[in-house]
Enzyme design. Sequence first.
Site, PDB file in Angstrom:
ATOM      1  N   ARG A  89      57.342  25.240  -4.786  1.00 36.92           N
ATOM      2  CA  ARG A  89      58.683  24.739  -4.545  1.00 36.92           C
ATOM      3  C   ARG A  89      59.709  25.356  -5.485  1.00 36.92           C
ATOM      4  O   ARG A  89      60.896  25.394  -5.198  1.00 36.92           O
ATOM      5  CB  ARG A  89      58.681  23.216  -4.716  1.00 36.92           C
ATOM      6  N   TYR A  90      59.268  25.772  -6.671  1.00 39.51           N
ATOM      7  CA  TYR A  90      60.159  26.401  -7.632  1.00 39.51           C
ATOM      8  C   TYR A  90      59.742  27.871  -7.746  1.00 39.51           C
ATOM      9  O   TYR A  90      58.567  28.188  -7.569  1.00 39.51           O
ATOM     10  CB  TYR A  90      60.012  25.749  -9.012  1.00 39.51           C
ATOM     11  N   ARG A  93      56.842  28.507 -10.689  1.00 36.40           N
ATOM     12  CA  ARG A  93      55.640  27.693 -10.893  1.00 36.40           C
ATOM     13  C   ARG A  93      55.154  27.130  -9.572  1.00 36.40           C
ATOM     14  O   ARG A  93      55.943  26.935  -8.645  1.00 36.40           O
ATOM     15  CB  ARG A  93      55.879  26.577 -11.920  1.00 36.40           C
ATOM     16  N   CYS A 102      39.949  11.290  -7.328  1.00 39.20           N
ATOM     17  CA  CYS A 102      40.416  10.796  -8.630  1.00 39.20           C
ATOM     18  C   CYS A 102      39.397   9.800  -9.163  1.00 39.20           C
ATOM     19  O   CYS A 102      38.613   9.236  -8.403  1.00 39.20           O
ATOM     20  CB  CYS A 102      41.760  10.101  -8.509  1.00 39.20           C
ATOM     21  N   CYS A 106      45.198   5.077  -7.677  1.00 39.98           N
ATOM     22  CA  CYS A 106      46.357   4.288  -8.080  1.00 39.98           C
ATOM     23  C   CYS A 106      47.066   3.805  -6.827  1.00 39.98           C
ATOM     24  O   CYS A 106      47.322   4.582  -5.911  1.00 39.98           O
ATOM     25  CB  CYS A 106      47.290   5.147  -8.921  1.00 39.98           C
ATOM     26  N   CYS A 109      50.306   5.751  -5.785  1.00 38.10           N
ATOM     27  CA  CYS A 109      50.281   7.226  -5.769  1.00 38.10           C
ATOM     28  C   CYS A 109      51.172   7.814  -4.676  1.00 38.10           C
ATOM     29  O   CYS A 109      51.155   7.375  -3.537  1.00 38.10           O
ATOM     30  CB  CYS A 109      48.854   7.711  -5.559  1.00 38.10           C
ATOM     31  N   ARG A 111      50.707  10.597  -3.312  1.00 36.93           N
ATOM     32  CA  ARG A 111      49.848  11.206  -2.293  1.00 36.93           C
ATOM     33  C   ARG A 111      48.820  10.208  -1.779  1.00 36.93           C
ATOM     34  O   ARG A 111      47.717  10.576  -1.392  1.00 36.93           O
ATOM     35  CB  ARG A 111      49.146  12.436  -2.865  1.00 36.93           C
ATOM     36  N   ASP A 270      58.378   7.863  -6.267  1.00 34.38           N
ATOM     37  CA  ASP A 270      58.711   8.597  -5.044  1.00 34.38           C
ATOM     38  C   ASP A 270      58.731   7.648  -3.873  1.00 34.38           C
ATOM     39  O   ASP A 270      58.086   6.606  -3.893  1.00 34.38           O
ATOM     40  CB  ASP A 270      57.632   9.643  -4.745  1.00 34.38           C
ATOM     41  N   ASP A 307      62.456  12.515  -7.793  1.00 39.46           N
ATOM     42  CA  ASP A 307      62.177  13.591  -6.849  1.00 39.46           C
ATOM     43  C   ASP A 307      62.744  13.127  -5.513  1.00 39.46           C
ATOM     44  O   ASP A 307      62.090  12.386  -4.792  1.00 39.46           O
ATOM     45  CB  ASP A 307      60.660  13.777  -6.739  1.00 39.46           C
ATOM     46  N   LYS A 314      62.996  18.044  -8.701  1.00 39.30           N
ATOM     47  CA  LYS A 314      63.283  16.908  -9.570  1.00 39.30           C
ATOM     48  C   LYS A 314      64.719  16.931 -10.061  1.00 39.30           C
ATOM     49  O   LYS A 314      65.258  17.984 -10.368  1.00 39.30           O
ATOM     50  CB  LYS A 314      62.344  16.934 -10.777  1.00 39.30           C
TER      51      LYS A 314
END
Length: 351
Positions: A89-90, A93, A102, A106, A109, A111, A270, A307, A314
């Site tokens: 996206r940038y 990076r 995981c 969570c 999350c 995602r 998010d 975001d 961000k």
Amino acid sequence: MTWKSQLANSIITPEQLAKRFGIDPEPLRAVIARYPLRITPHYLGLIERPGDPIWRQCVPDPYELAADDLPEDSLNEDSFSPVPAVVHRYPDRALLLVSGQCAGYCRFCTRKNRVGTAALAFSAEQIAEGVAYLAATPGIRDVILTGGDPLLLDDDRLEEILTSLHDIPHVEMIRIGSRVPVTLPERITPQLCQLLARFQPLYLNTHFNHPRELVASSVKACASLANAGIQLGNQTVLLRGVNDDAEVMQELCRSLLQMRVRPYYLHHLDQARGTAHFRVPVERGLAIIAAMRGRIAGFGIPQYVIDPPGGQGKVLLAENLLEAGETLKVQTSGGVVELPNHQLAARSNCC
Ligand SMILES: *Cc1c(COP(=O)(O)O)cnc(C)c1O
Ligand code: SF4
């Protein structure tokens, strides 16, 4: 307990939760059918009572299925994925999604619609394709391993991936996003630390959300990483009923500094479907940050970021906030951006 036996003994069904806490498993079945459950014995042991800040992060809640109009892929990651395992996206990076699993799922999350499912479980071929994309894209200097949690990979697999990235001449640094120092500190073995130390410069961002997560084994895990020369940062997610309080946030950041973990981001949640019950107004986040000024080292204050939906990247929330109301008017490097306040629900992947 070794990290593998922690995983093998994790809670993954509502019945196990019911047995442990004497709750009714029935309402949780539909939630778990939709979003996976995993709580390690370590993290489970941090719960003091139902509904506390640890519980809220890991125990499924029927609210996750409440109708909301939030999108599944709030950050529009698909349109920034040149190949399945990469989010680019940038310009400089990119994320490489190396693990779909995981140590704990969570409930907040970003995602959550894909984590722990086949949708985020990329094959070795797809990850190799991702590495090939990074190698063929000279603008990328900084690769962030994420997922899921990269440290759920075995040392051998991690070594292969790190080696392939380290061999790309234009990749100047590697980052890892991982919540295992919080949920599975046993994973931070001396062998892992030695392995990671070979791939400098290496930055590891972890994800502590509450001071009660900073128990001796997690403190020790961070000390081992720091002693191996790994730069440690922390990304916290602002969560209702967990850390939406100035004193709690201040204590968390102070303790992290003592552990040589530098607070990096405070993520405004998010907008991902199934997370609306964690929503905190932006004004409260700003007040929490403001309360820290002058009371802690400047570098102990995380950057409060959001975001915005759509994936433009961000945005820092601070002195650049020109107006808060129905919409937030924010000064960014690209000009003034207006964000619809009511939509800004809940950022949330460490990792
Ligand atoms: C957050 C993020 C990064 C890393 O951004 P930093 O601000 O440098 O930490 C990279 N790619 C994507 C898609 C991100 O969301
Ligand atoms: S927030 Fe991080 S550790 Fe938690 S489920 Fe999402 S990717 Fe995994």
